[in-house]
Motif scaffolding. Structure first.
Motif, PDB file in Angstrom:
ATOM      1  N   LEU A   1       0.829  -1.206   0.000  1.00 55.56           N
ATOM      2  CA  LEU A   1       0.000   0.000   0.000  1.00 55.56           C
ATOM      3  C   LEU A   1       0.861   1.254   0.000  1.00 55.56           C
ATOM      4  N   LEU A   2       1.957   1.240   0.744  1.00 57.86           N
ATOM      5  CA  LEU A   2       2.860   2.384   0.761  1.00 57.86           C
ATOM      6  C   LEU A   2       3.546   2.574  -0.584  1.00 57.86           C
ATOM      7  N   ARG A   3       3.857   1.475  -1.258  1.00 55.35           N
ATOM      8  CA  ARG A   3       4.429   1.578  -2.611  1.00 55.35           C
ATOM      9  C   ARG A   3       3.422   2.234  -3.563  1.00 55.35           C
ATOM     10  N   ALA A   4       2.172   1.785  -3.487  1.00 56.87           N
ATOM     11  CA  ALA A   4       1.136   2.342  -4.365  1.00 56.87           C
ATOM     12  C   ALA A   4       0.895   3.811  -4.043  1.00 56.87           C
ATOM     13  N   ARG A   5       0.905   4.135  -2.770  1.00 63.36           N
ATOM     14  CA  ARG A   5       0.679   5.528  -2.376  1.00 63.36           C
ATOM     15  C   ARG A   5       1.849   6.418  -2.809  1.00 63.36           C
ATOM     16  N   ASP A   6       3.050   5.884  -2.747  1.00 65.31           N
ATOM     17  CA  ASP A   6       4.222   6.637  -3.188  1.00 65.31           C
ATOM     18  C   ASP A   6       4.089   7.019  -4.657  1.00 65.31           C
ATOM     19  N   GLN A   7       3.581   6.088  -5.473  1.00 69.43           N
ATOM     20  CA  GLN A   7       3.357   6.377  -6.889  1.00 69.43           C
ATOM     21  C   GLN A   7       2.228   7.384  -7.082  1.00 69.43           C
ATOM     22  N   ALA A   8       1.154   7.229  -6.300  1.00 65.74           N
ATOM     23  CA  ALA A   8       0.002   8.120  -6.440  1.00 65.74           C
ATOM     24  C   ALA A   8       0.359   9.553  -6.065  1.00 65.74           C
ATOM     25  N   ARG A   9       1.244   9.735  -5.103  1.00 60.93           N
ATOM     26  CA  ARG A   9       1.619  11.081  -4.652  1.00 60.93           C
ATOM     27  C   ARG A   9       2.421  11.843  -5.693  1.00 60.93           C
ATOM     28  N   LYS A  10       2.945  11.145  -6.694  1.00 57.30           N
ATOM     29  CA  LYS A  10       3.746  11.809  -7.719  1.00 57.30           C
ATOM     30  C   LYS A  10       2.894  12.525  -8.757  1.00 57.30           C
ATOM     31  N   SER A  11       1.592  12.290  -8.730  1.00 56.43           N
ATOM     32  CA  SER A  11       0.698  12.916  -9.697  1.00 56.43           C
ATOM     33  C   SER A  11      -0.473  13.560  -8.974  1.00 56.43           C
ATOM     34  N   GLU A  12      -0.750  14.838  -9.291  1.00 53.46           N
ATOM     35  CA  GLU A  12      -1.885  15.523  -8.682  1.00 53.46           C
ATOM     36  C   GLU A  12      -3.204  14.859  -9.067  1.00 53.46           C
ATOM     37  N   ASP A  13      -3.224  14.219 -10.240  1.00 58.22           N
ATOM     38  CA  ASP A  13      -4.447  13.557 -10.689  1.00 58.22           C
ATOM     39  C   ASP A  13      -4.793  12.354  -9.811  1.00 58.22           C
ATOM     40  N   ASP A  14      -3.799  11.839  -9.083  1.00 58.12           N
ATOM     41  CA  ASP A  14      -4.010  10.669  -8.240  1.00 58.12           C
ATOM     42  C   ASP A  14      -4.125  11.028  -6.769  1.00 58.12           C
ATOM     43  N   ALA A  15      -4.418  12.289  -6.464  1.00 57.23           N
ATOM     44  CA  ALA A  15      -4.492  12.728  -5.067  1.00 57.23           C
ATOM     45  C   ALA A  15      -5.566  11.967  -4.297  1.00 57.23           C
ATOM     46  N   GLU A  16      -6.697  11.692  -4.946  1.00 57.62           N
ATOM     47  CA  GLU A  16      -7.767  10.959  -4.274  1.00 57.62           C
ATOM     48  C   GLU A  16      -7.338   9.520  -4.004  1.00 57.62           C
ATOM     49  N   ASP A  17      -6.551   8.936  -4.918  1.00 57.21           N
ATOM     50  CA  ASP A  17      -6.031   7.590  -4.687  1.00 57.21           C
ATOM     51  C   ASP A  17      -5.129   7.576  -3.456  1.00 57.21           C
ATOM     52  N   ALA A  18      -4.259   8.588  -3.337  1.00 59.87           N
ATOM     53  CA  ALA A  18      -3.366   8.669  -2.181  1.00 59.87           C
ATOM     54  C   ALA A  18      -4.169   8.790  -0.895  1.00 59.87           C
ATOM     55  N   ARG A  19      -5.259   9.538  -0.961  1.00 59.44           N
ATOM     56  CA  ARG A  19      -6.126   9.701   0.210  1.00 59.44           C
ATOM     57  C   ARG A  19      -6.781   8.367   0.590  1.00 59.44           C
ATOM     58  N   GLU A  20      -7.269   7.644  -0.402  1.00 58.32           N
ATOM     59  CA  GLU A  20      -7.903   6.351  -0.125  1.00 58.32           C
ATOM     60  C   GLU A  20      -6.895   5.346   0.418  1.00 58.32           C
ATOM     61  N   LEU A  21      -5.677   5.377  -0.106  1.00 62.77           N
ATOM     62  CA  LEU A  21      -4.644   4.460   0.373  1.00 62.77           C
ATOM     63  C   LEU A  21      -4.254   4.767   1.813  1.00 62.77           C
TER      64      LEU A  21
END
Length: 232
Positions: free
Chosen positions: A186-206
């Motif tokens: 989950l931390l790996r996925a969140r690390d990737q999501a944080r690199k893109s503003e478009d994935d901010a909601e994904d980072a929040r869900e993770l």
């Protein structure tokens, strides 16, 4: 016998960012950006080699004052749309003697007094801690901090000057030992999501998924730090 006086009901303190202030700020920024666009286009064309040379030539081919008026209008419209998004994302807080309610993105979450161990500021975020040291909420806050702190303390909520568990955090690197099963992925996925503003909601869900595994995560620039709930 006369009627016994009824004690006044708990009157909550409501705090919210000014919608007009947000909208005006965004529109003004958009208009200024639009006014600067023709100057930027002309500056690019003066360079021996410039990116976007074709669009710059097309833009500067429009005569003045139509060019500047047009770019200002487009910039202001863009700022207006950004303002609607900012208002939607802004945090409002209702504080009563029994509950603290956070409202953002048309969603309200209410926390009873006994659920709250402490509240504190972490950079631009308001954090609500549970008695077991887990995070009940972490929301970006644009409210005036002195007013927010005064409202919380006036209603008797514990305000901490800093994160009481800050010393418990460890920096995350892939394969970090000590994490519950599944947390590293989950931390790996969140690390990737944080690199893109478009994935901010994904980072929040993770972040929420990590909390279900009793892992609290906080960010410092591009780095993630973690700790376990209820443990030092």
């Amino acid at each position: 016998m006369g009627k016994r006086p009824v004690p006044p009901a708990d009157k909550p303190t409501e705090l919210a960012e000014s919608t007009w202030a947000i909208m005006l700020f965004c529109v003004a920024c958009g208009a200024v950006a639009g006014a600067l666009l023709p100057l930027l286009a002309r500056g690019l064309l003066m360079l021996p080699w410039a990116p976007l040379e074709g669009p710059a030539e097309l833009l500067t081919a429009v005569p003045e004052p139509a060019l500047t008026l047009g770019t200002v209008a487009v910039g202001a419209l863009g700022g207006l749309l950004l303002g609607f998004t900012a208002v939607h994302e802004s945090l409002s807080v209702s504080v009563s003697d029994t509950h603290v309610t956070l409202t953002v993105r048309d969603s309200a979450r209410s926390f009873a007094r006994e659920e709250i161990a402490a509240l504190f500021r972490d950079g631009k975020h308001l954090v609500v801690l549970a008695p077991d040291s887990g995070e009940l909420a972490r929301e970006h806050c644009g409210l005036p901090w002195p007013r927010l702190i005064a409202a919380l303390t006036a209603h008797g909520y514990p305000w901490a000057e800093e994160d009481p568990h800050r010393a418990d955090y460890r920096r995350w690197v892939p394969g970090t030992p000590g994490l519950p099963e599944g947390a590293d992925a989950l931390l790996r996925a969140r690390d990737q999501a944080r690199k893109s503003e478009d994935d901010a909601e994904d980072a929040r869900e993770l972040r929420g998924e990590l909390l279900r595994l009793d892992v609290v995560v906080r960010d410092e620039e591009k780095r993630q730090y973690w700790r376990l709930v209820g443990r030092d």
